[in-house]
Write a protein that holds these residues in place. Sequence first.
Motif, short mmCIF file in Angstrom:
data_model
loop_
_atom_site.label_atom_id
_atom_site.label_comp_id
_atom_site.label_asym_id
_atom_site.label_seq_id
_atom_site.Cartn_x
_atom_site.Cartn_y
_atom_site.Cartn_z
N SER A 113 -2.48 -7.07 -9.85
CA SER A 113 -2.75 -7.02 -11.28
C SER A 113 -3.30 -5.68 -11.76
N THR A 114 -3.63 -4.77 -10.84
CA THR A 114 -4.17 -3.47 -11.24
C THR A 114 -3.47 -2.35 -10.49
N LYS A 115 -3.60 -1.14 -11.03
CA LYS A 115 -3.00 0.03 -10.39
C LYS A 115 -3.55 0.22 -8.98
N ARG A 116 -4.86 0.01 -8.81
CA ARG A 116 -5.47 0.19 -7.50
C ARG A 116 -4.95 -0.84 -6.50
N GLU A 117 -4.81 -2.09 -6.93
CA GLU A 117 -4.28 -3.12 -6.05
C GLU A 117 -2.84 -2.79 -5.64
N LEU A 118 -2.05 -2.29 -6.58
CA LEU A 118 -0.67 -1.94 -6.27
C LEU A 118 -0.62 -0.78 -5.29
N ALA A 119 -1.45 0.23 -5.53
CA ALA A 119 -1.49 1.37 -4.61
C ALA A 119 -1.88 0.92 -3.20
N THR A 120 -2.90 0.08 -3.13
CA THR A 120 -3.36 -0.42 -1.83
C THR A 120 -2.27 -1.23 -1.13
N ALA A 121 -1.54 -2.05 -1.89
CA ALA A 121 -0.47 -2.86 -1.31
C ALA A 121 0.63 -1.99 -0.73
N ILE A 122 1.00 -0.92 -1.44
CA ILE A 122 2.03 -0.01 -0.95
C ILE A 122 1.56 0.71 0.31
#
Length: 372
Positions: free
Chosen positions: A76-85
Amino acid sequence: MSSSNTLFPLGGPVDENDIVGREDFLKSIQARLADGQSIMLTGPRRIGKTSLALETLRRLKKEGCYVASVDFFRVSTKRELATAIIDACLENRTGIRRTMDALMGGIKTVTNATKLAMKLQGLEFSFSFPDKETSDDLLFSYALDLPQKLAVVDKKQMVVVLDEFQDAARIVGDGVFKLMRSHFQVQNKANYLFLGSKEGLMNNIFAGSDQAFYRFATILPLPPISLAAWLDYIKKKFEDRGICCNEQTIQEIIKISGGHPQDTMLVCSEIYYLLLETGERCLSLEAVQLGTQRALASLTPVFDGILDELGPAKRILIRLVQEASLYERGTHPNEIKRMIDMLINKGILEKMERGTYNFVEPLLKDYLLKVI
């Protein structure tokens, strides 16, 4: 992945043996990705896109490629997406699903810390990594560069699945597609399989001439599952459990479910458990009808939720079920078209030839016939 003990898998990606009738398509996707193409697949949820993608990654990994998969629906957030990648990419090196968590939480022993540090050698970070104070923008930029960086350092081809890709704007905000394209277009060792359930948005992202990802990926239509493939699969499944069946009864199952992957599995599953309960060892038309009723009962809360979210557009579905004209007196044609487009984008209707429309899930049509 589904359990190998589940006769008709439900509720998530399935393994290779339960991907029905798409082997040729799988081989094509695998070959294209291995050759460095990026691909876009779109279609409603629960029609098998993720299963195809994960099986493709499994095969590419077996061939020696690095692979990664990120579901945008789960963040749900840019940081979560970055971490997932980052996590998905680094798993190729570390074997840990959540490398970032391990680093941020500290390593329990010096030995484990040393081992992990060695596995991350060569991936120079442009910031103190990991660091909770690192800005979201910097972390996201690093994440977008990591597939190429990792592939180059390790002399591998990297293939990344980005599922529900149309949600990137919801997570990161306006301008995200332009930013991502700026990173991806210079990568020659990493390529992407973009998946999305909102066909209108995905087609606009990749086919709109004013969009950042215009012609970046090859757009492939997801082929329907043939009647012959369903017949062979369902017959084998039942016979493996000692249940006799004939082509007529199996064709009735496919007719009722429309060959929709998840709904066909659900109807078959309910029929199977009905037969177990009654002690019957042969598939009959009566069992098909009763199993379908049970499947519809289990789908009632799902369909109720779908209809509640549609608002006035629900009228379009009712008129379609009643075989009435979709254009009604007192409602502007543009408003009708807007509602039809919304139903298509939500994966509820599909447009056929000559301006006719079909339900993506025939069971939803059957449900509406019972409640209107």
